[in-house]
Design a protein around this motif. Structure first.
Motif, short mmCIF file in Angstrom:
data_model
loop_
_atom_site.label_atom_id
_atom_site.label_comp_id
_atom_site.label_asym_id
_atom_site.label_seq_id
_atom_site.Cartn_x
_atom_site.Cartn_y
_atom_site.Cartn_z
N SER A 89 -40.66 -16.16 98.35
CA SER A 89 -39.83 -16.49 97.11
C SER A 89 -40.66 -15.80 96.09
O SER A 89 -41.73 -16.35 95.47
N CYS A 90 -40.15 -14.70 95.67
CA CYS A 90 -41.32 -13.91 94.65
C CYS A 90 -41.03 -13.86 93.25
O CYS A 90 -41.30 -13.17 92.33
N CYS A 140 -49.97 -10.65 94.41
CA CYS A 140 -49.19 -10.47 95.51
C CYS A 140 -49.69 -9.47 96.62
O CYS A 140 -49.89 -8.22 96.15
N CYS A 181 -44.33 -18.48 92.62
CA CYS A 181 -45.43 -17.83 93.36
C CYS A 181 -46.37 -17.53 92.37
O CYS A 181 -46.28 -16.72 91.53
N CYS A 184 -47.39 -11.91 103.14
CA CYS A 184 -46.98 -12.70 102.26
C CYS A 184 -48.02 -13.99 102.42
O CYS A 184 -48.29 -14.74 103.26
S1 SF4 Z 1 -44.82 -12.54 95.64
FE1 SF4 Z 1 -45.47 -14.23 96.58
S2 SF4 Z 1 -43.69 -14.92 97.81
FE2 SF4 Z 1 -43.43 -12.95 97.08
S3 SF4 Z 1 -44.18 -11.50 98.88
FE3 SF4 Z 1 -45.96 -11.84 97.20
S4 SF4 Z 1 -47.19 -13.84 98.01
FE4 SF4 Z 1 -44.89 -13.68 98.90
#
Ligand code: SF4
Length: 764
Positions: A284-285, A329, A290, A278
């Protein structure tokens, strides 16, 4: 090019953001029920689950598109309606005709295929949404001509074509590279050809292989090379290399890199755990929190095309670089890349754990996929954990309070669950509760809680603080998992209640995971389970779900007897005798390091025992440098520990104190003079405890030796792993000392490898 309708439209129509980790996971099973509900209303002429397949040319490609439409409805005049059924946790008021273009796209593809196959000029397309709580239904209908459908489907395929073209070009290059690929070492090591041959045969014959292959024969390459060859001959399209630890993942990456250096062109993607990869400080997705979640699906296709067009060995660093470049992500991106890759290197979880398994793999893809399961002895306990589940009271009490005002129904539901735990605590205070039945009452209460939580998480009242939101999300996932495990519950499970001053927990504990491993692995062409320590092989076949036709292979050590000196010191290391044997043991270790200088690893059955012996060892002043393992070592501390084992140290002897079954007793490679002696103290038995005793009783009752299954076999596996650190190459020599009088008993002696059995017994 063969292509299923669903992945086609999902690829073309994906857009928007990640959904904060909340994807209404309970809808998966509910979805099947909703389908059946609608299909039960079908008339006599209507048909359900209709298979359709059509060839559609596009540019230089001929696509063979196929799939199963949910319903084919025929009215009195013979007019056709193609129905697509979708279930949702959302209120149906919030769903309108344009909410999900991908659903229309799927239905239109089926409609077009049907129109061409049956020469129909016009038909209706119907989307039926079912609300999973209320079972209320909402329908949308469109009428389209065959020409309109053709224009639509052509456009979809044209949008998919650049991706198809990239895949096609890649596959042609891949297969040509495999054709000329030679084994990447000058010669096969002893046993290596045999293992590689058995892997290829098992893939060809679509069976599982259980292979015990000792350290030093190059297991990683012996499994990957024949699997890659099987891609070249068309038996496979994809390989999953599954591991329990990061270190073995690196070995697999190195093997692919070595093959690439010999000309292989293949996409190998490594999946790294979400918490590790991450980009954010806090996981926090939600798109609000994010930037990599926000608009993820709008950018991911471009990112995949870019990465797969330019890279082949796609490890963590490559994933991170392209994820930053395209602002996606990295974790979700690695999963999406994995679906397109030829080889995937990842943890066992992504195949076997019902929580995180890669669910978008179609049956057809699985049929062309082999699973290479490294260090497979670890899968027994790991799978027990995957198929077990526990819930604690405190989260429900907190949610009851947090949502008292903001969401009364949710609070009431959490209150019911909390009250259940209070009742169980009272019962458990009177006598220990171990039951052979699922906790049905709790499961029922949780079904309601899950629905309430789902509504709140899907937008609901919007009440509660961000902390309560995180707690709700976490508890929701745990409850969903608990309910899911409840559905697997049978005579191979027990339920027990665990109480402490802080918490009451109810745990459904899986005693025998073999049938569940079989189920989760169903559909894959072949499974190759391999390890240096898959002994006794009958035990591992039993626990990993082997069937009668599956193959077994055991390869002897490639090293000569002269390389290893084995000594047995028959001291009792049983718990009750430790106090009296600690001093003679420490004295022996002191003498050993004085008389035979070198680098040693001493493995102990527990931290307490290790620390006590260590105190005695150093009490008479330093005759060796010492280094000791402790409970929570950081990555850097682990590296320092191993780095201390230098070949030809100038400072004389090094004595490393470590625990058996810990981070230094498996997967550690101290080649040559970096390690000259290993002392294994004890027979590795797991600590006697509630769960181990339940496992023992279960296997006793089912006609197997419960004590062996619960204690002796897992224990001896740790011994073999710890001892296996010593001889890692043809040049290594060393001394292995086994400390325990039980090694003299035939029951334990028969579990020692042949190369250890020619030992001397010493007395103090
Ligand atoms: S969506 Fe954002 S917070 Fe969630 S795992 Fe991926 S990078 Fe990390």
């Amino acid at each position: 090019m063969e292509l299923a309708v669903r992945p086609l439209v999902e690829y073309v129509f994906r857009g928007g953001s990640l959904e904060g980790g909340f994807r209404s996971v309970s809808t998966l099973t509910e979805g099947t029920k909703a389908h059946q509900k609608v299909q039960q209303q079908y008339g006599e002429l209507d048909r359900k689950e209709v298979y359709l397949s059509l060839e559609i040319p596009c540019g230089k490609f001929l696509f063979v598109i196929d799939g199963r439409c949910d319903g084919l409805l025929v009215d009195g005049d013979g007019r056709i309606t193609i129905e697509e059924i979708k279930s949702t946790a959302q209120e149906l008021e919030a769903v309108d005709s344009e909410s999900f273009p991908v659903h229309w796209a799927q239905a239109k593809c089926y409609a077009y295929m049907y129109a061409v196959l049956h020469d129909v000029s016009e038909l209706d397309i119907q989307l039926t949404y079912v609300q999973i709580d209320t079972e209320e239904q909402k329908r949308f209908v469109q009428t389209m001509t065959r020409e309109q459908l053709e224009a639509f489907v052509t456009d979809v395929i044209q949008r998919y074509a650049p991706y198809a073209e990239m895949l096609h070009r890649h596959r042609v290059k891949r297969d040509a590279s495999i054709d000329g690929l030679a084994f990447p070492f000058p010669a096969y090591r002893q046993g290596q050809r045999k293992l590689a041959g058995a892997v290829y045969t098992s893939i060809a014959e679509e069976v599982k292989l259980f292979a015990q292959a000792p350290t030093g024969i190059g297991k990683t390459m012996s499994t990957i090379f024949p699997a890659v060859k099987a891609i070249g001959t068309g038996l496979l399209q994809r390989i999953f290399y599954l591991t329990a630890k990061t270190i073995t993942r690196t070995a697999a990456e190195e093997a692919f890199a070595r093959l690439q250096a010999k000309g292989l062109h293949l996409h190998a993607v490594t999946i790294t755990a979400k918490e590790k990869i991450c980009f954010q400080e806090q996981l926090s997705c939600r798109k609000e929190d994010c930037i990599y979640a926000d608009g993820y699906y709008d950018r991911v296709n471009g990112a995949i095309l870019d990465m797969l067009g330019h890279e082949t060995l796609i490890d963590r660093g490559v994933i991170e670089a392209y994820a930053r470049k395209h602002r996606v992500c990295p974790f979700e991106f690695s999963l999406d890349a994995a679906y397109a890759a030829d080889a995937v290197i990842c943890d066992y979880n992504y195949i076997f754990d019902p929580r995180v398994s890669l669910k978008r793999q179609l049956t057809e893809q699985k049929r062309h996929t082999a699973l290479l399961v490294d260090e497979a002895h670890n899968l027994v306990d790991r799978s027990r954990e995957m198929f077990s589940s526990a819930l604690g009271k405190s989260a429900f009490l907190a949610l009851q309070r947090e949502f008292k005002v903001a969401n009364k129904s949710l609070s009431a539901s959490a209150k019911e669950v909390n009250a259940y735990f209070i009742r169980r605590r009272k019962q458990a205070e009177e006598k220990r509760l171990i039951e052979r039945e699922a906790p049905d009452e709790l499961l029922l209460l949780l079904e309601d809680f899950v629905q309430q939580a789902e509504r709140e998480l899907a937008g609901g009242t919007g009440g509660g603080t961000s902390e309560s939101g995180s707690l709700l999300l976490e508890t929701y996932f745990e409850a969903v998992h608990f309910v899911k495990i409840g559905k697997l519950y049978d005579e191979r499970y027990v339920t027990y209640v665990d109480i402490s001053s802080q918490e009451v927990r109810v745990r459904m504990f899986c005693l025998d995971p073999s049938h569940l491993l079989r189920d989760m692995g169903k559909g894959y062409r072949s499974h190759i389970y391999f390890s240096a320590t898959l002994a006794p092989i009958g035990f591992y076949r039993d626990m990993l779900g082997a069937e009668a036709d599956d193959y077994t292979l055991s390869i002897p050590s490639p090293f000569s007897r002269e390389q290893l000196e084995v000594v047995l010191l028959p001291l009792s290391t049983r718990y009750r005798d430790r106090e009296t044997t600690v001093e003679p043991l420490a004295a022996y270790l002191r003498t050993l390091t004085e008389e035979r200088p070198g680098n040693y690893l001493f493995f102990f059955p527990s931290y307490v025992y290790m620390n006590t012996v260590y105190e005695h060892f150093i009490a008479e002043g330093p005759q060796a440098d010492t280094i000791i393992q402790h409970g929570e070592m950081s990555e850097a501390e682990r590296e320092d520990f191993l780095a201390a084992f230098e070949a030809g140290r100038s400072g004389g002897t090094l004595a490393g104190f470590a625990v058996m079954g810990g981070i230094f007793s498996e997967g550690v490679d101290l080649v040559g003079n970096r390690l000259t002696g290993v002392v294994v103290v004890g027979v590795g038995l797991p600590q006697i405890g509630l769960e181990r005793n339940i496992i023992r009783d279960y296997f006793d009752q089912t006609g197997r030796n419960g004590y062996d299954y619960a204690y002796v076999f897992p224990g001896m596996n740790k011994v073999l792993q710890a001892g296996g650190r010593l001889i890692r190459s043809e040049q290594d020599t060393g001394l292995l000392v086994l400390v325990d009088d039980r090694y003299l008993q035939p029951h334990y002696a028969r579990l020692l490898p042949a190369e250890w059995s020619n030992h001397a017994v010493i007395t103090l």
